[in-house]
Design an enzyme around this catalytic site. Structure first.
Site, PDB file in Angstrom:
ATOM      1  N   GLU A  35       0.870  -1.173   0.000  1.00  0.00           N
ATOM      2  CA  GLU A  35       0.000   0.000   0.000  1.00  0.00           C
ATOM      3  C   GLU A  35       0.912   1.229   0.000  1.00  0.00           C
ATOM      4  O   GLU A  35       1.788   1.339   0.863  1.00  0.00           O
ATOM      5  CB  GLU A  35      -0.870  -0.023   1.264  1.00  0.00           C
ATOM      6  CG  GLU A  35      -1.926   1.037   1.260  1.00  0.00           C
ATOM      7  CD  GLU A  35      -2.817   0.989   2.510  1.00  0.00           C
ATOM      8  OE1 GLU A  35      -3.493   1.980   2.757  1.00  0.00           O
ATOM      9  OE2 GLU A  35      -2.803  -0.028   3.224  1.00  0.00           O
ATOM     10  N   ARG A 260       5.018 -13.101   9.469  1.00  0.00           N
ATOM     11  CA  ARG A 260       5.647 -11.790   9.341  1.00  0.00           C
ATOM     12  C   ARG A 260       7.057 -11.839   9.890  1.00  0.00           C
ATOM     13  O   ARG A 260       7.354 -12.633  10.773  1.00  0.00           O
ATOM     14  CB  ARG A 260       4.909 -10.759  10.204  1.00  0.00           C
ATOM     15  CG  ARG A 260       3.664 -10.211   9.648  1.00  0.00           C
ATOM     16  CD  ARG A 260       3.052  -9.245  10.662  1.00  0.00           C
ATOM     17  NE  ARG A 260       3.520  -7.884  10.425  1.00  0.00           N
ATOM     18  CZ  ARG A 260       2.989  -7.092   9.513  1.00  0.00           C
ATOM     19  NH1 ARG A 260       1.996  -7.500   8.760  1.00  0.00           N
ATOM     20  NH2 ARG A 260       3.445  -5.866   9.339  1.00  0.00           N
ATOM     21  N   LYS A 270       4.351   1.203   9.528  1.00  0.00           N
ATOM     22  CA  LYS A 270       4.477   2.433   8.729  1.00  0.00           C
ATOM     23  C   LYS A 270       3.913   3.638   9.469  1.00  0.00           C
ATOM     24  O   LYS A 270       4.451   4.730   9.370  1.00  0.00           O
ATOM     25  CB  LYS A 270       3.777   2.250   7.380  1.00  0.00           C
ATOM     26  CG  LYS A 270       4.611   1.433   6.413  1.00  0.00           C
ATOM     27  CD  LYS A 270       3.982   1.386   5.034  1.00  0.00           C
ATOM     28  CE  LYS A 270       2.925   0.316   4.955  1.00  0.00           C
ATOM     29  NZ  LYS A 270       2.527  -0.010   3.577  1.00  0.00           N
TER      30      LYS A 270
END
Ligand code: ATP
Ligand code: MG
Length: 553
Positions: A35, A260, A270
């Site tokens: 994203e 992850r 982020k």
């Protein structure tokens, strides 16, 4: 280009092998779907390596898809940065796509669901919707709008799209099962009204699809065969499959989840990284202390080291926290193999060799890299005045201190044996100059008569050296888990000594013309790279990593 590390087999490749063997699939296509709402970090490097290396292993393709379905948080700046980081890592996408390219297609899919009676326009408020959703232990309740006719739903959805209704007044929901034990399946929202312009589609839309709806459709549209993602999407897989199945595709993509990457002492959210940048806690996304790829690049981490690291941690289904020391050891391994050697003094102390002729200089030839004769040699100047490290001299040394102190003899690397005869201090008692004598017969740093010295010091010639600023970086956070909020918020875990700047460093004269990106191993100090702030008049270096691990301490 260097050779890309090939991922060994892993459970994802086992699944692919099986499907290829059984004929269930004949192709491998993956995608990396960031994203564009921030810079990529070390966690993304894991996903990138898995996505690209998997496609490469099977001779398939991997595309870059910018998942820009949420218009409010995204920025073109991030798109360019993402591309630069992937290229730096050494991967090349086949195509670049934007999820927003599919908005028309996704819209048609929504209409199709409505026509099939599988989606409805819901007028519940967000709060009512939460109440109706139920909990992990209790089933939800059907929305009173669930049984609207297909015609009414089509009409309302078209009017939503035409901009007739304010934000938040209505949503489009998939009609699945309010009693499903998986809350994700309880009539999830698939479209919401948002009167905001989008960086790719401008003001064309005032309804935007949800990530869970766009993602499978984008995968299918691109003919992705394996949609590799992180474990937190495991619960969403039934929904992913439901959309694929209801819309109907000839080659349904398969979602496979992996763990992850979590690195201790690192922030890889982020949102929190953005906070560090916005609040000027760091100098930018590429601050060398950041866990971003651009930060690591600026710090001097080679892309090869990052790839080796991802390869070492492997691909598994179990979440765990990886020790930062492992990443550093990968960095050290690559730099040790390649970085030219040189000498630099970070905190200089003047040494005068009293019995060395004034005005005399000599040139010492040393190898650039002990394991790479083909890298050649460099010349280092020696003269009567040199600099050593302040920490390499003590007036009253503790036991086992083998460096310079009154009466002790040491080797100056590649040059001579010198013996400390006396020293001068200023009015505060700080040592300003150390006086030595040298043994002419020890030229090259070799013992003339078999007598041994225990210490070997790095040094630079006072008449032939270059001034430099050196930035000594340490971990940005003192807490293993920087997101731990027990000190207020995560900024309570910052390490106040994460950056120490030394402005009066001395480099050997041959380094006069170094430029951004050059890397060195400075003897006894570690690995350093020239920073982008460096100019010919003001050289700036970053310490990439010390020679030995400091993470265990
Ligand atoms: P953040 O929480 O930092 O915003 P994200 O998961 O929202 O991260 P995306 O841009 O959506 O970031 O991620 C793109 C891809 O990278 C996704 O497939 C995601 O699963 C993967 N990814 C993100 N963080 C990690 C991580 N720590 N380890 C492995 N893969 C990751
Ligand atoms: Mg995300």
């Amino acid at each position: 280009m260097e050779e890309i590390v090939k991922s060994n087999s892993n459970f994802i490749h086992d699944i692919i092998d099986e499907e290829l063997a059984s004929g269930k699939n004949t192709r491998v296509q993956t995608r990396f779907p960031p994203e564009p709402n921030g810079y990529l970090h070390i966690g993304h490097a894991k996903a990138i390596c898995i996505d690209f290396a998997t496609a490469e292993k099977y001779g398939g393709e991997c595309n870059l898809r910018l998942d820009d379905s949420n218009p409010s948080k995204e920025d073109v700046e991030y798109v360019e940065a993402i591309k630069a980081d992937i290229e730096w890592l050494g991967y090349k996408w086949n195509n670049v796509y934007y999820a927003s390219d599919y908005f028309d297609f996704v819209y048609e899919c929504a209409i199709k669901l409505i026509e099939k009676g599988k989606a409805f326009v819901c007028d519940l408020t967000a709060e009512e919707m939460r109440e109706y959703r139920g909990t992990l232990t209790e089933p939800g309740k059907n929305s009173p709008y669930r049984d609207r006719s297909v015609e009414e739903n089509l009409d309302l959805f078209r009017r939503m799209t035409a901009g007739e209704f304010p934000d938040g007044s209505r949503v489009l929901r998939a009609k699945i099962d309010m009693a499903s034990p998986n809350i994700v399946m309880r009539d999830p929202v698939i479209y919401r009204i948002m009167h905001v312009s989008h960086h790719q589609t401008g003001d064309k839309w005032c309804v935007y699809p949800m990530y869970d709806f766009v993602h499978p459709l984008s995968d299918a549209r691109e003919r992705v065969t394996y949609s590799l993602c992180t474990l937190e999407f495991e619960n969403n897989r039934p929904l992913y499959d439901w959309f694929i199945n209801e819309i109907g595709f000839e080659e349904p993509p398969r979602q496979i989840e992996f763990a992850r990457l979590n690195l201790n002492y690192c922030l890889t959210s982020k949102r929190k990284c953005l906070r560090l940048v916005k609040d000027n806690i760091v100098t930018g996304w590429d601050d060398p202390r950041m866990a971003t790829l651009c930060g690591m690049r600026r710090r001097g981490y080679p892309a090869e080291a990052v790839r080796n690291f991802v390869d070492k941690i492997g691909v598994s289904k179990a979440n765990s926290v990886v020790d930062y020391g492992l990443l550093e050891s990968c960095v050290r391994d690559v730099l040790n193999a390649n970085a030219p050697r040189a000498m630099a003094v970070i905190e200089p102390l003047k040494v005068v060799i009293d019995n060395y002729p004034e005005g005399k200089t000599e040139t010492i030839t040393v190898e650039i890299h002990p394991d790479h004769p083909e890298m050649g040699t460099r010349e280092v100047t020696f003269s009567r005045e040199i600099y050593i490290e302040q920490s390499d001299f003590m007036i009253e040394p503790p036991k086992k201190y083998f460096r310079l102190y009154p009466g002790n003899e040491v080797r100056l690397k590649g040059a001579y044996f010198v013996k400390c005869e006396s020293f001068e201090t200023d009015e505060n008692g700080n040592v300003t100059v150390v006086h030595c004598t040298y043994d002419e017969a020890s030229r090259g740093g070799n013992s003339p008569d078999g007598r041994k010295v225990k210490g070997t010091l790095h040094w630079v010639c006072a008449d032939d050296c270059v001034d430099a600023e050196i930035r000594l970086y340490d971990r940005l956070f003192n807490a293993e888990n920087p997101s731990d909020e027990s000190n207020g918020d995560f900024t309570g875990n910052l390490n106040p000594e994460s950056l120490v700047v030394r402005t009066d460093c001395k480099l050997e004269g041959g380094l006069r013309d170094i430029k951004e990106g050059d890397v060195f191993q400075f003897m006894r100090q570690g690995y350093f790279c020239v920073d982008k702030d460096s100019t010919p008049d003001h050289i700036v270096l970053n310490r990439t990593v010390q020679l030995n691990s400091s993470w265990g301490k």
